[in-house]
Write a protein that holds these residues in place. Structure first.
Motif, mmCIF file in Angstrom:
data_model
loop_
_atom_site.group_PDB
_atom_site.id
_atom_site.type_symbol
_atom_site.label_atom_id
_atom_site.label_comp_id
_atom_site.label_asym_id
_atom_site.label_seq_id
_atom_site.Cartn_x
_atom_site.Cartn_y
_atom_site.Cartn_z
ATOM 1 N N CYS A 203 0.631 -1.306 -0.358
ATOM 2 C CA CYS A 203 -0.488 -0.112 -0.143
ATOM 3 C C CYS A 203 0.713 1.214 -0.436
ATOM 4 C CB CYS A 203 -1.374 -0.161 1.360
ATOM 5 S SG CYS A 203 -1.995 1.448 1.492
ATOM 6 N N LEU A 204 1.446 2.086 -1.447
ATOM 7 C CA LEU A 204 1.764 3.029 -1.438
ATOM 8 C C LEU A 204 1.442 4.509 -0.360
ATOM 9 C CD1 LEU A 204 2.518 2.757 -4.698
ATOM 10 C CD2 LEU A 204 3.780 2.659 -3.525
ATOM 11 N N CYS A 205 -0.955 4.439 -1.001
ATOM 12 C CA CYS A 205 -1.280 5.784 0.231
ATOM 13 C C CYS A 205 -0.504 5.819 0.999
ATOM 14 C CB CYS A 205 -2.555 5.406 0.499
ATOM 15 S SG CYS A 205 -3.192 5.420 -1.742
ATOM 16 N N ASN A 206 -0.517 4.880 2.415
ATOM 17 C CA ASN A 206 0.093 4.592 3.927
ATOM 18 C C ASN A 206 1.064 4.075 4.635
ATOM 19 O OD1 ASN A 206 -2.417 5.859 3.776
ATOM 20 N ND2 ASN A 206 -3.811 3.713 4.192
ATOM 21 N N GLY B 174 -5.565 -0.505 2.091
ATOM 22 C CA GLY B 174 -6.993 -0.273 1.456
ATOM 23 C C GLY B 174 -8.043 1.142 1.759
ATOM 24 N N THR B 175 -7.470 1.987 2.620
ATOM 25 C CA THR B 175 -8.444 3.097 3.362
ATOM 26 C C THR B 175 -7.885 4.129 2.115
ATOM 27 O OG1 THR B 175 -6.303 3.679 4.467
ATOM 28 C CG2 THR B 175 -7.842 2.266 5.251
ATOM 29 N N LYS B 176 -7.325 4.258 1.492
ATOM 30 C CA LYS B 176 -7.117 5.494 0.629
ATOM 31 C C LYS B 176 -7.915 5.476 -0.468
ATOM 32 C CE LYS B 176 -4.357 8.150 3.643
ATOM 33 N NZ LYS B 176 -3.385 7.957 3.220
ATOM 34 N N CYS B 177 -7.415 4.890 -2.005
ATOM 35 C CA CYS B 177 -7.270 4.841 -3.270
ATOM 36 C C CYS B 177 -8.018 3.437 -3.269
ATOM 37 C CB CYS B 177 -6.335 5.345 -4.281
ATOM 38 S SG CYS B 177 -4.714 3.540 -3.704
ATOM 39 N N GLY B 178 -7.649 2.329 -2.845
ATOM 40 C CA GLY B 178 -8.080 0.642 -2.405
ATOM 41 C C GLY B 178 -7.252 0.345 -3.949
ATOM 42 N N LYS B 179 -6.644 0.240 -4.506
ATOM 43 C CA LYS B 179 -5.430 -0.146 -5.716
ATOM 44 C C LYS B 179 -4.863 -2.220 -4.774
ATOM 45 C CE LYS B 179 -5.051 3.799 -9.109
ATOM 46 N NZ LYS B 179 -4.207 4.114 -9.199
ATOM 47 N N CYS B 180 -4.665 -1.658 -3.379
ATOM 48 C CA CYS B 180 -3.966 -2.911 -2.919
ATOM 49 C C CYS B 180 -4.664 -3.611 -2.402
ATOM 50 C CB CYS B 180 -3.734 -1.554 -1.608
ATOM 51 S SG CYS B 180 -3.997 -1.154 -0.843
HETATM 52 FE FE1 FES Z 1 -3.321 1.741 -0.322
HETATM 53 FE FE2 FES Z 1 -3.860 3.572 -2.271
HETATM 54 S S1 FES Z 1 -2.352 2.312 -2.827
HETATM 55 S S2 FES Z 1 -4.618 2.950 -0.514
#
Ligand code: FES
Length: 57
Positions: free
Chosen positions: A4-7, A36-42
């Motif tokens: 998860c890059l967002c977090n 998965g708490t932001k963009c959800g791609k992960c």
């Molecule tokens: Fe995990 Fe965006 S990569 S929420």
């Protein structure tokens, strides 16, 4: 490796959380580590890692 890059959650962080808390769903995993708490791609990759660690796939 970051899953998860967002977090900034790594695969090892997910595996550690699964081993320690034994979540039974992705929803439960999200309450332990913020995948998965932001963009959800992960979410798909996080689920695969969780299931692999639980040895249910
Ligand atoms: Fe995990 Fe965006 S990569 S929420």
């Amino acid at each position: 490796m970051y899953v998860c890059l967002c977090n900034a959650v790594s695969d090892e962080a997910i595996r550690d959380a699964v081993r320690q808390y034994q979540p039974v769903s992705l929803q439960e995993l999200k309450q332990i580590v913020p995948v998965g708490t932001k963009c959800g791609k992960c979410t798909c990759k996080a689920r695969v890692i969780m299931e692999d660690e639980l040895q249910i796939i």
